[in-house]
Design a protein around this motif. Structure first.
Motif, short mmCIF file in Angstrom:
data_model
loop_
_atom_site.label_atom_id
_atom_site.label_comp_id
_atom_site.label_asym_id
_atom_site.label_seq_id
_atom_site.Cartn_x
_atom_site.Cartn_y
_atom_site.Cartn_z
N ARG A 107 16.34 31.22 52.93
CA ARG A 107 16.44 32.53 52.21
C ARG A 107 17.90 33.11 52.43
O ARG A 107 18.47 32.95 53.41
CB ARG A 107 15.52 33.58 53.08
CG ARG A 107 14.02 33.18 52.83
CD ARG A 107 13.40 33.42 51.54
NE ARG A 107 13.50 34.73 51.13
CZ ARG A 107 13.27 35.12 49.90
NH1 ARG A 107 12.99 34.15 48.85
NH2 ARG A 107 13.41 36.39 49.52
N VAL A 108 18.31 33.65 51.22
CA VAL A 108 19.55 34.31 51.26
C VAL A 108 19.56 35.63 50.97
O VAL A 108 20.67 36.58 50.54
CB VAL A 108 20.62 33.57 50.06
CG1 VAL A 108 21.01 32.09 50.67
CG2 VAL A 108 20.35 33.35 48.95
N ALA B 173 18.12 19.81 43.34
CA ALA B 173 17.80 21.14 42.96
C ALA B 173 18.76 21.70 42.06
O ALA B 173 18.40 22.71 41.36
CB ALA B 173 17.50 21.83 44.09
N SER B 174 19.84 21.36 41.90
CA SER B 174 21.12 21.76 41.10
C SER B 174 21.56 20.82 40.13
O SER B 174 21.83 19.62 40.46
CB SER B 174 22.20 22.25 42.02
OG SER B 174 21.87 23.15 42.88
N LEU C 289 14.68 32.94 42.91
CA LEU C 289 15.71 33.95 43.21
C LEU C 289 15.50 34.35 44.60
O LEU C 289 14.55 34.58 45.36
CB LEU C 289 15.62 35.15 42.46
CG LEU C 289 15.64 34.86 40.96
CD1 LEU C 289 15.17 36.19 40.16
CD2 LEU C 289 17.09 34.69 40.46
N GLY C 290 16.99 34.57 45.24
CA GLY C 290 16.91 34.89 46.74
C GLY C 290 16.74 33.67 47.81
O GLY C 290 16.63 33.91 48.87
N GLU C 291 16.68 32.36 47.20
CA GLU C 291 16.72 31.22 48.02
C GLU C 291 17.96 30.07 47.49
O GLU C 291 18.32 30.19 46.36
CB GLU C 291 15.41 30.45 47.99
CG GLU C 291 14.24 30.96 48.36
CD GLU C 291 12.88 30.09 48.28
OE1 GLU C 291 12.97 29.07 48.01
OE2 GLU C 291 11.99 30.82 48.86
N MET C 292 18.40 29.53 48.55
CA MET C 292 19.59 28.48 48.42
C MET C 292 18.98 27.26 49.21
O MET C 292 19.05 27.33 50.21
CB MET C 292 20.97 29.17 48.74
CG MET C 292 21.85 28.20 48.22
SD MET C 292 22.10 28.19 46.30
CE MET C 292 23.37 27.25 46.42
#
Length: 162
Positions: free
Chosen positions: A160-161, A134-135, A153-156
């Motif tokens: 959920r981050v 994913a990166s 956005l807001g996920e890693m």
């Protein structure tokens, strides 16, 4: 040098318990206006970010703090900008990662865009590293490390981050 991983994990847990609030209040910030980096070649930077990464150039004007310097911006989505300065005549030298300095900038893209941009990076011969499927990590023409992340956005990596 020996690292006490158990002590580090215990400290992380102590910090989590102390500062990670169960009902997080709203932030006083409205969002990231722009993140500014340095460019040693304005046109090369524009070609890399606009043509390769598909981040549209939104404006370029003279930097108010240094006569002859450009301040220019790219749209990275969600009302956020990536900005650059050049400082002609200052001979700033190449980008360097240092302790306490910038490590990388992670930019969220949808999975289809992630795949397309991965292909464009490969076709352009840009060295890159793929992590966790994913990166994509790579460097811009001046050496700044970037990450394209195929998470919302807001996920890693599925957590959920935000």
């Amino acid at each position: 040098m020996s690292i006490d991983h158990a002590a580090i994990e215990a400290e992380r847990e102590r910090i989590r318990e102390r500062y990670l609030l169960p009902h997080r209040p709203s932030s006083s910030a409205r969002g990231l206006h722009h993140f500014a980096l340095l460019s040693s070649d304005v046109e090369r930077t524009i070609r890399f970010y606009q043509e390769l990464l598909e981040f549209p150039l939104t404006e370029i004007f003279e930097n108010r703090d240094y006569k002859g310097s450009n301040h220019f911006f790219f749209d990275i989505g969600n009302g956020n900008l990536l900005a650059f300065f050049d400082f002609p005549g200052l001979e700033l030298g190449p980008y360097q990662e240092v302790l306490g300095g910038l490590h990388h900038i992670a930019i969220s893209v949808d999975p289809a865009t992630w795949e397309r941009l991965r292909g464009k990076l490969e076709m352009a011969g840009v060295p890159h590293q793929i992590e966790s499927g994913a990166s994509i990590y790579f460097r811009d023409p001046d050496g700044a490390r970037l990450e394209l992340l195929a998470d919302h956005l807001g996920e890693m990596y599925g957590s959920r981050v935000m």
